[in-house]
Design a protein around this motif. Structure first.
Motif, PDB file in Angstrom:
ATOM      1  N   LEU A  72      11.941  44.783  25.717  1.00 30.30           N
ATOM      2  CA  LEU A  72      10.484  45.044  25.022  1.00 30.30           C
ATOM      3  C   LEU A  72       9.713  45.047  26.430  1.00 30.30           C
ATOM      4  CD1 LEU A  72       8.340  45.220  22.871  1.00 30.30           C
ATOM      5  CD2 LEU A  72       8.208  42.464  23.097  1.00 30.30           C
ATOM      6  N   THR A  73       8.761  46.037  26.347  1.00 32.67           N
ATOM      7  CA  THR A  73       7.973  46.332  27.514  1.00 32.67           C
ATOM      8  C   THR A  73       6.499  46.483  26.861  1.00 32.67           C
ATOM      9  OG1 THR A  73       8.025  48.624  27.483  1.00 32.67           O
ATOM     10  CG2 THR A  73       9.421  47.075  29.104  1.00 32.67           C
ATOM     11  N   THR A  74       5.469  46.012  27.664  1.00 32.26           N
ATOM     12  CA  THR A  74       4.055  46.238  27.334  1.00 32.26           C
ATOM     13  C   THR A  74       3.311  46.400  28.471  1.00 32.26           C
ATOM     14  OG1 THR A  74       3.344  43.660  27.250  1.00 32.26           O
ATOM     15  CG2 THR A  74       4.200  44.781  25.101  1.00 32.26           C
ATOM     16  N   THR A  75       2.217  47.404  28.472  1.00 33.66           N
ATOM     17  CA  THR A  75       1.262  47.633  29.597  1.00 33.66           C
ATOM     18  C   THR A  75      -0.028  47.637  28.898  1.00 33.66           C
ATOM     19  OG1 THR A  75       1.527  49.962  29.581  1.00 33.66           O
ATOM     20  CG2 THR A  75       3.057  48.706  31.090  1.00 33.66           C
ATOM     21  N   TRP A  76      -1.070  47.285  29.569  1.00 34.16           N
ATOM     22  CA  TRP A  76      -2.493  47.775  29.184  1.00 34.16           C
ATOM     23  C   TRP A  76      -2.568  49.202  29.201  1.00 34.16           C
ATOM     24  CZ3 TRP A  76      -5.645  44.440  27.216  1.00 34.16           C
ATOM     25  CH2 TRP A  76      -5.832  43.002  27.521  1.00 34.16           C
ATOM     26  N   GLY A  77      -3.115  49.715  28.058  1.00 32.77           N
ATOM     27  CA  GLY A  77      -3.716  51.059  28.043  1.00 32.77           C
ATOM     28  C   GLY A  77      -5.224  51.076  28.324  1.00 32.77           C
ATOM     29  N   GLN A  78      -5.880  50.128  27.801  1.00 34.65           N
ATOM     30  CA  GLN A  78      -7.355  49.936  28.195  1.00 34.65           C
ATOM     31  C   GLN A  78      -7.805  48.428  28.151  1.00 34.65           C
ATOM     32  OE1 GLN A  78     -10.183  52.463  26.163  1.00 34.65           O
ATOM     33  NE2 GLN A  78     -11.803  50.987  26.540  1.00 34.65           N
ATOM     34  N   LYS A  79      -8.144  48.055  29.322  1.00 37.49           N
ATOM     35  CA  LYS A  79      -8.601  46.537  29.334  1.00 37.49           C
ATOM     36  C   LYS A  79      -9.955  46.551  29.819  1.00 37.49           C
ATOM     37  CE  LYS A  79      -7.311  42.336  32.148  1.00 37.49           C
ATOM     38  NZ  LYS A  79      -6.429  41.624  32.795  1.00 37.49           N
ATOM     39  N   ALA A 129      19.175  51.856  28.275  1.00 34.98           N
ATOM     40  CA  ALA A 129      18.192  52.570  29.079  1.00 34.98           C
ATOM     41  C   ALA A 129      17.434  53.721  28.134  1.00 34.98           C
ATOM     42  CB  ALA A 129      19.009  53.361  30.237  1.00 34.98           C
ATOM     43  N   ARG A 130      17.781  53.807  26.898  1.00 31.66           N
ATOM     44  CA  ARG A 130      17.238  55.016  25.967  1.00 31.66           C
ATOM     45  C   ARG A 130      16.057  54.318  25.015  1.00 31.66           C
ATOM     46  NH1 ARG A 130      20.557  56.420  21.312  1.00 31.66           N
ATOM     47  NH2 ARG A 130      18.703  55.853  19.872  1.00 31.66           N
ATOM     48  N   THR A 131      14.704  54.696  25.288  1.00 29.03           N
ATOM     49  CA  THR A 131      13.580  54.402  24.428  1.00 29.03           C
ATOM     50  C   THR A 131      13.908  54.712  23.087  1.00 29.03           C
ATOM     51  OG1 THR A 131      12.398  54.615  26.501  1.00 29.03           O
ATOM     52  CG2 THR A 131      11.118  54.687  24.244  1.00 29.03           C
ATOM     53  N   VAL A 132      14.045  53.695  22.233  1.00 33.85           N
ATOM     54  CA  VAL A 132      13.957  53.827  20.909  1.00 33.85           C
ATOM     55  C   VAL A 132      12.617  53.865  19.950  1.00 33.85           C
ATOM     56  CG1 VAL A 132      16.393  53.270  20.876  1.00 33.85           C
ATOM     57  CG2 VAL A 132      14.775  51.340  20.414  1.00 33.85           C
ATOM     58  N   ALA A 133      11.663  53.183  20.489  1.00 31.70           N
ATOM     59  CA  ALA A 133      10.496  53.118  19.716  1.00 31.70           C
ATOM     60  C   ALA A 133       9.330  52.929  20.770  1.00 31.70           C
ATOM     61  CB  ALA A 133      10.248  51.937  18.666  1.00 31.70           C
ATOM     62  N   SER A 134       8.232  53.313  20.407  1.00 27.34           N
ATOM     63  CA  SER A 134       7.065  52.901  21.350  1.00 27.34           C
ATOM     64  C   SER A 134       5.774  53.198  20.459  1.00 27.34           C
ATOM     65  CB  SER A 134       6.872  54.127  22.287  1.00 27.34           C
ATOM     66  OG  SER A 134       6.927  55.120  22.180  1.00 27.34           O
ATOM     67  N   GLY A 135       4.407  52.661  21.179  1.00 23.10           N
ATOM     68  CA  GLY A 135       3.254  52.833  20.428  1.00 23.10           C
ATOM     69  C   GLY A 135       2.251  52.295  21.115  1.00 23.10           C
ATOM     70  N   ARG A 165      -6.688  48.328  24.446  1.00 23.59           N
ATOM     71  CA  ARG A 165      -5.420  48.718  24.006  1.00 23.59           C
ATOM     72  C   ARG A 165      -4.117  48.420  24.642  1.00 23.59           C
ATOM     73  NH1 ARG A 165      -8.336  53.765  23.821  1.00 23.59           N
ATOM     74  NH2 ARG A 165      -7.199  54.448  25.572  1.00 23.59           N
ATOM     75  N   VAL A 166      -2.728  48.157  23.965  1.00 26.18           N
ATOM     76  CA  VAL A 166      -1.768  47.776  24.584  1.00 26.18           C
ATOM     77  C   VAL A 166      -0.523  48.740  24.226  1.00 26.18           C
ATOM     78  CG1 VAL A 166      -0.093  46.229  24.956  1.00 26.18           C
ATOM     79  CG2 VAL A 166      -2.333  45.341  25.062  1.00 26.18           C
ATOM     80  N   HIS A 167      -0.040  49.477  25.451  1.00 25.21           N
ATOM     81  CA  HIS A 167       0.990  50.296  25.039  1.00 25.21           C
ATOM     82  C   HIS A 167       2.394  49.471  25.026  1.00 25.21           C
ATOM     83  CE1 HIS A 167      -1.608  53.742  25.237  1.00 25.21           C
ATOM     84  NE2 HIS A 167      -1.921  53.430  26.620  1.00 25.21           N
ATOM     85  N   TRP A 168       3.235  49.716  24.065  1.00 27.37           N
ATOM     86  CA  TRP A 168       4.592  48.950  23.930  1.00 27.37           C
ATOM     87  C   TRP A 168       5.805  49.864  23.728  1.00 27.37           C
ATOM     88  CZ3 TRP A 168       7.580  49.548  19.746  1.00 27.37           C
ATOM     89  CH2 TRP A 168       6.911  50.287  18.375  1.00 27.37           C
ATOM     90  N   GLY A 169       6.752  49.476  24.247  1.00 29.69           N
ATOM     91  CA  GLY A 169       7.915  50.214  24.360  1.00 29.69           C
ATOM     92  C   GLY A 169       9.236  49.367  23.921  1.00 29.69           C
ATOM     93  N   ILE A 170      10.164  49.961  23.342  1.00 28.33           N
ATOM     94  CA  ILE A 170      11.416  49.324  23.005  1.00 28.33           C
ATOM     95  C   ILE A 170      12.555  50.065  23.409  1.00 28.33           C
ATOM     96  CG2 ILE A 170      13.108  48.106  21.291  1.00 28.33           C
ATOM     97  CD1 ILE A 170      10.499  47.582  19.843  1.00 28.33           C
ATOM     98  N   ALA A 212       8.439  48.081  13.768  1.00 29.94           N
ATOM     99  CA  ALA A 212       9.596  48.607  14.713  1.00 29.94           C
ATOM    100  C   ALA A 212      11.056  48.441  13.821  1.00 29.94           C
ATOM    101  CB  ALA A 212       9.709  48.190  16.048  1.00 29.94           C
ATOM    102  N   HIS A 213      10.932  49.019  12.735  1.00 27.08           N
ATOM    103  CA  HIS A 213      12.116  49.032  12.003  1.00 27.08           C
ATOM    104  C   HIS A 213      12.808  50.225  11.692  1.00 27.08           C
ATOM    105  CE1 HIS A 213      10.394  50.276   8.330  1.00 27.08           C
ATOM    106  NE2 HIS A 213       9.281  49.585   8.440  1.00 27.08           N
ATOM    107  N   ASN A 214      12.442  51.534  12.084  1.00 26.38           N
ATOM    108  CA  ASN A 214      12.931  52.866  12.068  1.00 26.38           C
ATOM    109  C   ASN A 214      13.981  53.017  13.125  1.00 26.38           C
ATOM    110  OD1 ASN A 214      11.576  53.320   9.772  1.00 26.38           O
ATOM    111  ND2 ASN A 214       9.762  54.131  10.841  1.00 26.38           N
ATOM    112  N   PRO A 215      13.967  52.611  14.316  1.00 27.40           N
ATOM    113  CA  PRO A 215      14.901  53.214  15.365  1.00 27.40           C
ATOM    114  C   PRO A 215      16.239  52.606  15.028  1.00 27.40           C
ATOM    115  CG  PRO A 215      13.418  51.654  16.220  1.00 27.40           C
ATOM    116  CD  PRO A 215      12.815  51.804  15.022  1.00 27.40           C
ATOM    117  N   THR A 216      17.187  53.615  15.439  1.00 24.31           N
ATOM    118  CA  THR A 216      18.549  53.015  15.349  1.00 24.31           C
ATOM    119  C   THR A 216      19.053  52.680  16.617  1.00 24.31           C
ATOM    120  OG1 THR A 216      19.081  54.575  13.546  1.00 24.31           O
ATOM    121  CG2 THR A 216      20.931  53.604  14.741  1.00 24.31           C
ATOM    122  N   ILE A 217      19.784  51.321  16.848  1.00 21.05           N
ATOM    123  CA  ILE A 217      20.151  50.864  18.023  1.00 21.05           C
ATOM    124  C   ILE A 217      21.769  51.161  17.906  1.00 21.05           C
ATOM    125  CG2 ILE A 217      20.535  48.801  19.336  1.00 21.05           C
ATOM    126  CD1 ILE A 217      17.622  49.480  18.646  1.00 21.05           C
TER     127      ILE A 217
END
Length: 175
Positions: free
Chosen positions: A147-154, A115-121, A106-111, A133-138
């Protein structure tokens, strides 16, 4: 008769200026221009119809090969640079291809917009697992999208993944 003709011409001129101004000021959607962090590889996916004003827009994929964490920032640009801005929806499709033996990865992502998080999953090894990722309003005042990603489970044996972001842009148009 002359007054009626003048009135019709005046109304036609005002409408032309209004609709012409809207079309000129609308410009294309705001696109993401690489600013800092790991630079994506960019490949063209094709083109698609894109509205009453624009006829055929190229679509692009941004890709990264990631072993650990990823943080990449983009500058928001538009037809007139970054000074003409509207609030708009972020569009784009995130998906991941894992390398190695990655059952259960699993990989966690965020946009973030500034400085405000508008989407993640979370993206996982489930076939066809994609994040739209087409719902958040910029906000129109935002200058960057990160865009950021981190391992959730590796799992052991899972060496890296390729993260793809298909055609990210901020839809700001009136049409």
């Amino acid at each position: 008769m002359r007054d009626r003709l003048f009135g019709c011409l005046l109304i036609a001129a005002i409408m032309t200026l209004f609709f012409g101004g809207v079309i000129v000021l609308k410009g294309p959607d705001r696109w993401l221009t690489y600013q800092e962090g790991p630079e994506p590889r960019i490949s063209e996916l094709g083109s698609e119809p894109c509205g009453a004003v624009e006829h055929g827009c190229d679509t692009y994929r941004r890709s990264w090969v990631v072993t650990g964490e990823l943080t990449t920032a983009f500058r928001l640009d538009g037809l007139f640079g970054s000074w003409l801005r509207w609030d708009g929806e972020l569009d784009g499709l995130l998906h991941v291809a894992f390398h190695g033996t990655c059952s259960g990865a699993r990989v966690h992502w965020g946009i973030r917009a500034d400085a405000r998080t508008v989407a993640s999953g979370t993206l996982s090894t489930v076939p066809g697992n994609r994040a739209t990722a087409h719902n958040p309003t910029i906000p129109g005042t935002a200058g960057t999208v990160t865009l950021t990603t981190t391992w959730g489970q590796k799992p052991p044996g899972c060496t890296s993944y390729t993260l793809n972001w298909d055609d990210p842009e901020v839809n700001t148009g009136l049409f």
